[in-house]
Design a protein around this motif. Structure first.
Motif, PDB file in Angstrom:
ATOM      1  N   TYR A   1      -2.393  11.602  -2.065  1.00  0.00           N
ATOM      2  CA  TYR A   1      -3.553  10.775  -2.401  1.00  0.00           C
ATOM      3  C   TYR A   1      -4.795  11.659  -2.408  1.00  0.00           C
ATOM      4  O   TYR A   1      -4.771  12.784  -1.921  1.00  0.00           O
ATOM      5  CB  TYR A   1      -3.763   9.693  -1.330  1.00  0.00           C
TER       6      TYR A   1
ATOM      7  N   VAL B   1     -10.385   9.189   0.962  1.00  0.00           N
ATOM      8  CA  VAL B   1     -11.408   8.164   0.681  1.00  0.00           C
ATOM      9  C   VAL B   1     -12.631   8.360   1.583  1.00  0.00           C
ATOM     10  O   VAL B   1     -13.710   7.861   1.282  1.00  0.00           O
ATOM     11  CB  VAL B   1     -10.862   6.720   0.828  1.00  0.00           C
TER      12      VAL B   1
ATOM     13  N   GLN C   1      -3.594   3.898   2.110  1.00  0.00           N
ATOM     14  CA  GLN C   1      -3.987   3.499   0.758  1.00  0.00           C
ATOM     15  C   GLN C   1      -2.783   2.845   0.076  1.00  0.00           C
ATOM     16  O   GLN C   1      -1.634   3.173   0.397  1.00  0.00           O
ATOM     17  CB  GLN C   1      -4.428   4.715  -0.039  1.00  0.00           C
ATOM     18  N   LYS C   2      -3.076   1.950  -0.847  1.00  0.00           N
ATOM     19  CA  LYS C   2      -1.972   1.328  -1.595  1.00  0.00           C
ATOM     20  C   LYS C   2      -1.243   2.401  -2.415  1.00  0.00           C
ATOM     21  O   LYS C   2      -1.869   3.335  -2.917  1.00  0.00           O
ATOM     22  CB  LYS C   2      -2.524   0.235  -2.510  1.00  0.00           C
TER      23      LYS C   2
ATOM     24  N   TYR D   1      -0.079   2.574  -5.326  1.00  0.00           N
ATOM     25  CA  TYR D   1      -0.412   2.859  -6.719  1.00  0.00           C
ATOM     26  C   TYR D   1      -1.533   3.895  -6.831  1.00  0.00           C
ATOM     27  O   TYR D   1      -1.788   4.443  -7.899  1.00  0.00           O
ATOM     28  CB  TYR D   1      -0.755   1.579  -7.501  1.00  0.00           C
ATOM     29  N   LYS D   2      -2.183   4.181  -5.698  1.00  0.00           N
ATOM     30  CA  LYS D   2      -3.255   5.181  -5.721  1.00  0.00           C
ATOM     31  C   LYS D   2      -2.722   6.616  -5.562  1.00  0.00           C
ATOM     32  O   LYS D   2      -3.497   7.560  -5.608  1.00  0.00           O
ATOM     33  CB  LYS D   2      -4.265   4.876  -4.617  1.00  0.00           C
ATOM     34  N   GLN D   3      -1.417   6.750  -5.359  1.00  0.00           N
ATOM     35  CA  GLN D   3      -0.863   8.106  -5.258  1.00  0.00           C
ATOM     36  C   GLN D   3      -1.147   8.869  -6.543  1.00  0.00           C
ATOM     37  O   GLN D   3      -1.010   8.323  -7.639  1.00  0.00           O
ATOM     38  CB  GLN D   3       0.664   8.058  -5.043  1.00  0.00           C
ATOM     39  N   ILE D   4      -1.540  10.124  -6.398  1.00  0.00           N
ATOM     40  CA  ILE D   4      -1.736  10.941  -7.601  1.00  0.00           C
ATOM     41  C   ILE D   4      -0.493  11.776  -7.896  1.00  0.00           C
ATOM     42  O   ILE D   4      -0.355  12.314  -8.984  1.00  0.00           O
ATOM     43  CB  ILE D   4      -2.984  11.840  -7.490  1.00  0.00           C
TER      44      ILE D   4
ATOM     45  N   ASP E   1       1.746  -2.206  -4.562  1.00  0.00           N
ATOM     46  CA  ASP E   1       0.557  -3.060  -4.381  1.00  0.00           C
ATOM     47  C   ASP E   1       0.335  -3.486  -2.932  1.00  0.00           C
ATOM     48  O   ASP E   1      -0.620  -4.191  -2.627  1.00  0.00           O
ATOM     49  CB  ASP E   1       0.677  -4.336  -5.233  1.00  0.00           C
TER      50      ASP E   1
ATOM     51  N   GLN F   1      -0.809  -3.417   0.826  1.00  0.00           N
ATOM     52  CA  GLN F   1      -1.811  -2.718   1.650  1.00  0.00           C
ATOM     53  C   GLN F   1      -1.171  -2.302   2.982  1.00  0.00           C
ATOM     54  O   GLN F   1      -0.879  -3.174   3.816  1.00  0.00           O
ATOM     55  CB  GLN F   1      -3.011  -3.645   1.918  1.00  0.00           C
TER      56      GLN F   1
END
Ligand code: AHG
Ligand code: MN
Ligand code: MN
Length: 337
Positions: free
Chosen positions: A138, A141, A155-156, A158-161, A306, A308
């Protein structure tokens, strides 16, 4: 599944991809270089495990109350010591550490957050069966001048890069995604490089394998029991019965599911409403990868990516695999079938 038509190393592959993105700083390339160095070191330890007589239990118990094998600790240390000084990471979280792993103040900090399971499938170490390393990445933040905290890790998905895994099997394979498809690389020890072995992997829309621990069936929900029984019945179209495949190394079971299709499930059950697998460093990285290959991953109610996360080590039920199969399983769980 597309086999490759060109020879390219992992380092070159990543560098070329980063060159497609104007403004990319090369930091991701450098991060991957460091991570795959750690993977090579772990692979070396796994291969030498029998010879060095390091197989066996230590006296320590990890944060989940499970007995930790020596190789878990070795792999954990290898990743921490390969990654904490590189200036690429802000903070890390591992299955083997109860708390966040902060970057020592003597080293520079970077912008990435690394979550990992250093050795997955550790009950298989002593019997020479495939094990692996799972990771998710990630962006932090918290602000760059702040101390990192759990918000960076919680972090959720889907925020993985990026996410992926290494498999220490008959060969060492490294599979990863940056949100732009899934590629696999096989380590060639004679040249010391990971070489592209599968490009643009897509999971079959439907498979013929189901993968779940049937020893737990006495505590499964009636719906999940019904689904598994249905897979074992013979169907007119010849597609069922499915075959059972269960290694007990999640990463290996999911690698097979990625390549051959079907479903992998570690469901909730009467004594474990959240299943067994950990959301942050097992479910999320694997879910991103499977989605990137065209598959699905859910906890039975919502998309894994999705959810949390509320703490580093929380567990989640996991149903993952070919789209057709996961949707059919969900229809059973929701009593629609
Ligand atoms: P770990 O070795 O990191 O603790 O993970 C083990 C996990 C996973 O690899 C696998 O899918 C699952 O445990 C198997 O559990 P059961 O033995 O309960 O089937
Ligand atoms: Mn694991
Ligand atoms: Mn583990």
């Amino acid at each position: 599944m597309i086999k490759v038509s060109r020879f390219i190393t992992l380092d070159n592959f990543i560098t070329k991809q980063e060159n497609f993105h104007p403004g990319a700083s090369g930091e991701f390339t450098s991060f991957m270089h460091d991570l795959t160095f750690a993977v090579r070191l772990i692979a070396r330890e796994v291969r030498r495990a029998g010879i060095n007589d390091i197989i066996g239990l230590t006296d320590e118990v990890n944060v989940h109350g499970e007995q930790v094998k020596k190789l878990d600790i070795i792999a954990n240390e290898i990743i921490i010591k390969s990654m904490n000084h590189t200036g690429k990471l802000a903070v890390m979280a591992s299955e083997e550490n109860e708390e966040l792993i902060q970057i020592p103040s003597k080293y520079p900090k970077g912008k990435y957050v690394l979550v990992f399971d250093p050795l997955d499938g550790s009950s298989n170490i002593d019997v020479n069966v495939t094990i692996g390393t799972i990771f998710g990445l990630y962006k932090r933040v918290t602000k760059s001048d702040e101390e990192c905290n759990v918000d960076d890790v919680l972090q959720k998905g889907y925020k993985q890069i990026a996410s992926g895994y290494a498999l220490y099997g008959s060969s060492t394979v490294f599979v990863y995604t940056t949100g732009n498809g899934v590629n696999a690389f096989t380590y060639d020890p004679t040249v010391g490089e990971f070489i592209l072995s599968y490009e643009g992997i897509t999971i079959p829309e439907r498979g013929k394998y189901y993968s779940t621990n049937e020893g737990n069936s006495y505590k499964w929900s009636e719906q999940f029991k019904k689904y598994i029984n249905y897979l074992k019945e013979k169907s007119e179209d010849g597609f069922r019965p499915y075959s059972a495949r269960y290694i007990g190394s999640g990463v290996a079971d999911i690698h097979r599911t990625l390549l051959y299709g079907g479903i992998f499930a570690y469901p909730s059950d009467k004594s474990n409403p959240n299943g067994k697998l950990r959301l942050v460093y097992e479910c999320n990285p694997l879910a991103m990868l499977i989605e990137q290959a065209g598959g699905m991953a859910t906890n039975g109610k919502e998309r894994i990516l999705d959810i949390q996360p509320k703490n580093i080590h929380e567990r989640s039920p996991l149903y993952l695999g070919s789209k057709y199969d996961v949707e059919e399983c969900m229809a059973f769980l929701n009593d629609n079938k």
